[in-house]
Design an enzyme around this catalytic site. Structure first.
Site, PDB file in Angstrom:
ATOM      1  N   GLU A 160      -6.814  18.223   5.707  1.00  0.00           N
ATOM      2  CA  GLU A 160      -5.615  17.384   5.761  1.00  0.00           C
ATOM      3  C   GLU A 160      -4.586  17.959   4.796  1.00  0.00           C
ATOM      4  O   GLU A 160      -4.921  18.683   3.848  1.00  0.00           O
ATOM      5  CB  GLU A 160      -5.945  15.945   5.345  1.00  0.00           C
ATOM      6  CG  GLU A 160      -6.941  15.245   6.262  1.00  0.00           C
ATOM      7  CD  GLU A 160      -7.098  13.763   5.930  1.00  0.00           C
ATOM      8  OE1 GLU A 160      -7.000  12.948   6.861  1.00  0.00           O
ATOM      9  OE2 GLU A 160      -7.321  13.419   4.757  1.00  0.00           O
ATOM     10  N   TRP A 179       0.824  -1.219   0.000  1.00  0.00           N
ATOM     11  CA  TRP A 179       0.000   0.000   0.000  1.00  0.00           C
ATOM     12  C   TRP A 179       0.857   1.268   0.000  1.00  0.00           C
ATOM     13  O   TRP A 179       1.830   1.370   0.748  1.00  0.00           O
ATOM     14  CB  TRP A 179      -0.867   0.002   1.256  1.00  0.00           C
ATOM     15  CG  TRP A 179      -1.534   1.304   1.552  1.00  0.00           C
ATOM     16  CD1 TRP A 179      -1.010   2.348   2.278  1.00  0.00           C
ATOM     17  CD2 TRP A 179      -2.840   1.735   1.149  1.00  0.00           C
ATOM     18  NE1 TRP A 179      -1.910   3.391   2.341  1.00  0.00           N
ATOM     19  CE2 TRP A 179      -3.045   3.028   1.656  1.00  0.00           C
ATOM     20  CE3 TRP A 179      -3.851   1.135   0.393  1.00  0.00           C
ATOM     21  CZ2 TRP A 179      -4.219   3.743   1.452  1.00  0.00           C
ATOM     22  CZ3 TRP A 179      -5.031   1.847   0.191  1.00  0.00           C
ATOM     23  CH2 TRP A 179      -5.211   3.137   0.716  1.00  0.00           C
ATOM     24  N   ASP A 186     -11.015  16.139   4.068  1.00  0.00           N
ATOM     25  CA  ASP A 186     -11.223  14.781   4.572  1.00  0.00           C
ATOM     26  C   ASP A 186     -12.638  14.278   4.253  1.00  0.00           C
ATOM     27  O   ASP A 186     -12.840  13.103   3.958  1.00  0.00           O
ATOM     28  CB  ASP A 186     -10.989  14.783   6.091  1.00  0.00           C
ATOM     29  CG  ASP A 186     -10.778  13.392   6.639  1.00  0.00           C
ATOM     30  OD1 ASP A 186     -10.460  12.488   5.855  1.00  0.00           O
ATOM     31  OD2 ASP A 186     -10.939  13.203   7.851  1.00  0.00           O
ATOM     32  N   ARG A 214      -3.031  17.421  12.180  1.00  0.00           N
ATOM     33  CA  ARG A 214      -2.040  16.665  11.400  1.00  0.00           C
ATOM     34  C   ARG A 214      -1.523  17.364  10.139  1.00  0.00           C
ATOM     35  O   ARG A 214      -2.085  18.330   9.672  1.00  0.00           O
ATOM     36  CB  ARG A 214      -2.585  15.285  11.020  1.00  0.00           C
ATOM     37  CG  ARG A 214      -3.889  15.240  10.282  1.00  0.00           C
ATOM     38  CD  ARG A 214      -4.302  13.776  10.114  1.00  0.00           C
ATOM     39  NE  ARG A 214      -5.572  13.623   9.435  1.00  0.00           N
ATOM     40  CZ  ARG A 214      -6.753  13.600  10.037  1.00  0.00           C
ATOM     41  NH1 ARG A 214      -6.835  13.752  11.345  1.00  0.00           N
ATOM     42  NH2 ARG A 214      -7.865  13.437   9.330  1.00  0.00           N
ATOM     43  N   ASN A 263       0.071   5.662   0.155  1.00  0.00           N
ATOM     44  CA  ASN A 263      -0.825   6.812   0.008  1.00  0.00           C
ATOM     45  C   ASN A 263      -0.027   8.100  -0.130  1.00  0.00           C
ATOM     46  O   ASN A 263       0.796   8.182  -1.056  1.00  0.00           O
ATOM     47  CB  ASN A 263      -1.969   6.828   1.038  1.00  0.00           C
ATOM     48  CG  ASN A 263      -1.601   6.791   2.487  1.00  0.00           C
ATOM     49  OD1 ASN A 263      -0.921   5.880   2.939  1.00  0.00           O
ATOM     50  ND2 ASN A 263      -2.069   7.742   3.252  1.00  0.00           N
ATOM     51  N   ASP A 264      -0.196   9.071   0.728  1.00  0.00           N
ATOM     52  CA  ASP A 264       0.290  10.430   0.475  1.00  0.00           C
ATOM     53  C   ASP A 264       1.772  10.520   0.092  1.00  0.00           C
ATOM     54  O   ASP A 264       2.614   9.864   0.710  1.00  0.00           O
ATOM     55  CB  ASP A 264       0.143  11.300   1.732  1.00  0.00           C
ATOM     56  CG  ASP A 264      -1.176  11.111   2.445  1.00  0.00           C
ATOM     57  OD1 ASP A 264      -2.036  10.392   1.923  1.00  0.00           O
ATOM     58  OD2 ASP A 264      -1.335  11.690   3.528  1.00  0.00           O
ATOM     59  N   THR A 312       1.733  11.816   7.712  1.00  0.00           N
ATOM     60  CA  THR A 312       2.250  12.760   6.719  1.00  0.00           C
ATOM     61  C   THR A 312       3.023  13.937   7.327  1.00  0.00           C
ATOM     62  O   THR A 312       2.702  14.417   8.404  1.00  0.00           O
ATOM     63  CB  THR A 312       1.074  13.222   5.847  1.00  0.00           C
ATOM     64  OG1 THR A 312       0.822  12.164   4.924  1.00  0.00           O
ATOM     65  CG2 THR A 312       1.365  14.479   5.078  1.00  0.00           C
ATOM     66  N   GLN A 366       3.756   7.612   2.251  1.00  0.00           N
ATOM     67  CA  GLN A 366       3.059   6.835   3.277  1.00  0.00           C
ATOM     68  C   GLN A 366       2.963   5.404   2.763  1.00  0.00           C
ATOM     69  O   GLN A 366       2.417   5.160   1.677  1.00  0.00           O
ATOM     70  CB  GLN A 366       1.652   7.403   3.509  1.00  0.00           C
ATOM     71  CG  GLN A 366       1.654   8.803   4.087  1.00  0.00           C
ATOM     72  CD  GLN A 366       1.840   8.794   5.590  1.00  0.00           C
ATOM     73  OE1 GLN A 366       0.927   8.523   6.332  1.00  0.00           O
ATOM     74  NE2 GLN A 366       3.063   9.087   6.036  1.00  0.00           N
TER      75      GLN A 366
END
Ligand code: DQQ
Length: 726
Positions: free
Chosen positions: A375, A150, A411, A316, A152-153, A214, A169
């Site tokens: 986010e 996986w 989000d 965050r 992500n960001d 992140t 990520q």
């Protein structure tokens, strides 16, 4: 205290206790564990006397030993089980007192985002339209993807010592979110990447036990001990010794940027799911580790806890910091929202030394009601005149004029909105130029599946580069079977659109041209109404396609009029491609390109324009508007994956006489840049037939009038073959 108690154990001479407890202490390393072993140690301190008194029980030693060995084995199992659960991401490395206990305040209530996977069948899967090699053909060839699992960001992109760095990520174990660590890759050109091992950061501290989330990099002045340890960071050398050291470092620098060292501020999700901010620095960026492979988290972490007026799980994704020259302070933004008003907020922090941070008295750089949690906020200056270029994040004045871009990843909707406006360095506030183009109601970076984006300033070529996470739109089970999930978009250069004066241009970086290996060019032909045109010799799934159409216009009475119940007041920024009108044939649309198309057109991903005569708002007069869409409705024969139509309006100025599309096709991703990059749409397609060399390119015209194709250029692209750096 420890050595006192250990002393009593060795007095006891019972090494068994020591050998059982030591591994636990070693693995756990936490205060909770220490408290437990303290109890055992106290028990141990009474044991030497007892053993002396009960020597007559020595006949029981063997059964006792056997029993103890059994207990030891059970404890070992427990440890192994615990480690296994760590590795599967159920739990992380340690338990320790709550963040609240450390910081004071309420405990967090937290719902994990990642649930256990459902039963996924492995190969062969009878109900799947793909076999193993078909899945492999859906993997991208020139977009950045980790080797598996996986992603992500994008995190902390930066340029250092001649290399571009991308962190991301990453779940090192599975193809779904969890055990979030920082993957790391480097590149000389932002196109050809090399994986770096080990991971830059893993969740190994109480303050990031639930994930190293992140964060952003800031290029900082010299670190005075040259080792990147937090407390020695300062914006300026103060003692003469420090100045000497600084001078030495300056003389040593090899590249133009080498006097600056990246510092990373990231969000850690603590052992009890608070969100806190922490710092990490490269271990030895000067001599041994110019590639920034090793990172150290600073001893003073976490450096920031959530303020008391927000929820502790809503704090965050710190931005790259900028240097406020007037006040000699570092400034940084962290995203959150105010409950219950649902107001998205950008909290503004300041620091003199990058280590001690405080909220500015008025708290917010900007806020927007009704937008929910922000986010991955990004905030950067953008020059408003001259050739396309970027500016360092700390620049707030520029001879040719400068504005600021504020971006938030929403989000609630999983959409990246940006707004352009003015950053007032006195009041430390940001104000969008146009209220109606504020975050949440104005421009999006991308109208497709694109989230958690992040820019950085490239000092080598003086440009600002944008990365974004493009997630899968198949199912979680599909991801588990194919073993990977998530792609990074092609890096895009962003600059201010001098023509519209209110939006950004995004354009694939020039370096992509290094992948061109074959070109097909055609000019000037007509696509009659209902016509279709196959691009010969264009079989494959890796393309950079540019097509230009003569802008079609009609008399008003012939055009399709977009009306609604509010008297024609369609809010153009929410005007999508899924309106019924778009599905049917109109006077001026749809016409465009179909890619990843099977020979018989059973499968095709269609990218098209559609011109409409419509009213922009209740006070404006109707005028021609242009929609651009990525239509997935026929993109696959598989029935269980996303088949929506994505897109939005693109500004076409009155004196522009062409409509232009640039489309990057890479197996399962299609990135569309319309009208020179004013509107961008990124989507995922999962063909079952139109794979690899069975994928074709067509032009089509489903409008009821004919369309002129001015030019078509199709470049076939090579693979980037990412591998590990040696
Ligand atoms: N992803 C990270 C968070 C961020 C979110 C966790 C956005 O820090 O808010 O993986 O996709």
């Amino acid at each position: 205290m420890m050595s006192e108690k250990q002393g009593s154990i060795s007095d006891c001479g019972d090494d068994l206790f020591t050998s059982l407890e030591e591994p636990l202490l070693h693995h756990a390393g936490s205060e909770a564990r220490m408290a437990k072993s303290d109890e055992h140690m106290l028990a141990g301190s009474t044991c030497s006397g007892r053993r002396a008194r009960d020597s007559r029980y020595s006949v029981l030693v063997f059964p006792l030993l056997a029993a103890l060995l059994l207990v030891a084995a059970m404890l070992c199992c427990a440890v192994v089980f615990r480690m296994a659960s760590v590795l599967t991401g159920e739990e992380m490395f340690m338990s320790s007192p709550s963040t609240a206990a450390r910081h004071g305040g309420l405990r967090a209530s937290y719902t994990p985002k990642s649930k256990e996977p459902s039963e996924a069948e492995l190969w062969p899967r009878e109900d799947s339209p793909w076999n193993e090699s078909a899945w492999e053909s859906l993997r991208t060839a020139f977009h950045f993807q980790p080797p598996n699992n996986w992603m992500n960001d994008p995190n902390a992109p930066l340029f250092y010592n001649g290399w571009y760095h991308l962190f991301y990520q990453y779940n090192p174990k599975e193809a779904y979110w969890g055990l979030i660590s920082w993957g790391h890759a480097v590149s000389k050109d932002l196109i050809h990447w090399l994986y770096v091992e080990p991971f830059a950061m893993v969740p190994d501290q109480w303050y990031d036990e639930n994930g190293v989330w992140t964060g952003s990099a800031t290029m900082l002045p010299l670190l005075l001990d040259g080792r990147g340890r937090g407390p020695s960071i300062t914006a300026a050398a103060t003692t003469s010794l420090e100045k000497e050291e600084q001078k030495r470092r300056w003389q040593q620098r090899r590249e133009g940027d080498a006097q600056l060292i990246p510092g990373i501020m990231y969000t850690g999700s603590t052992n009890d799911s608070w969100q806190v901010q922490s710092l990490a620095f490269p271990s030895d960026p000067w001599e041994e580790d110019g590639l920034l492979v090793q990172w150290e988290k600073v001893a003073d972490n976490p450096v920031l806890f959530p303020p008391d007026f927000i929820n502790v799980t809503d704090f965050r994704d710190p931005t790259t910091a900028w240097w406020d020259d007037k006040r000699s302070l570092w400034m940084m933004v962290i995203g959150s929202h105010l409950r219950p008003t649902h107001t998205g907020i950008a909290l503004l922090y300041q620091s003199a030394d990058f280590l001690n941070w405080e909220l500015v008295p008025h708290k917010f750089l900007h806020l927007t009601q009704g937008t929910g949690m922000w986010e991955c906020v990004d905030f950067y200056p953008i020059p408003t005149s001259g050739e396309p270029r970027g500016l360092d994040t700390s620049v707030s004045e520029w001879a040719g004029g400068v504005k600021h871009v504020l971006k938030a990843s929403m989000d609630d909707t999983k959409l990246d909105f940006y707004t352009i406006g003015h950053y007032d360095t006195e009041s430390l506030t940001f104000t969008p130029d146009e209220e109606e183009l504020d975050l949440g109601s104005g421009f999006r970076y991308d109208w497709g599946r694109y989230y958690a984006s992040k820019t950085f300033y490239d000092p080598l070529l003086q440009r600002r580069i944008l990365f974004g996470w493009v997630n899968e739109s198949d199912t979680r089970d599909d991801d588990i079977i194919k073993g990977w999930s998530g792609v990074q978009s092609i890096p895009r250069q962003v600059w201010f659109d001098n023509l519209t004066q209110n939006s950004l241009i995004q354009w694939p970086i020039e370096e992509i041209k290094s992948l061109y290996n074959r070109t097909i060019s055609l000019t000037s032909f007509t696509l009659e109404s209902g016509g279709i045109f196959k691009v010969e010799e264009a079989q494959g799934a890796q393309w950079d396609i540019t097509v230009s159409f003569t802008k079609p216009t009609l008399h008003v009475e012939q055009g399709p009029f977009m009306d609604d119940d509010s008297g024609g007041a369609v809010a153009p920024f929410f005007m999508g491609c899924n309106q019924n009108e778009i599905l049917s044939r109109g006077a001026l649309g749809p016409f465009g390109v179909s890619v990843l198309s099977s020979e018989d057109l059973q499968e095709q991903t269609r990218i098209y324009f559609y011109r409409l005569f419509m009213q922009e708002n209740s006070t404006s007069n109707p005028s021609w508007k242009t929609l651009v869409c990525n239509d997935l409705s026929r993109s696959t024969m598989a029935s269980h994956v996303d088949n929506g139509t994505y897109g939005g309006l693109v500004t076409v100025l009155q004196d522009e006489d062409e409509l232009m599309l640039r489309i990057l096709v890479d197996h399962s991703i299609v990135e569309t840049f319309a009208q020179g990059g004013r509107t961008v749409i990124t989507t995922r397609s999962y063909p079952t037939i139109a794979l690899d060399r069975l994928a074709n390119i067509y032009l089509f015209n489903d409008a009821s009038t004919s369309i002129e194709v001015r030019s078509l250029t199709v470049h076939e692209l090579s693979d980037i073959n990412i591998h590990y750096i040696n």
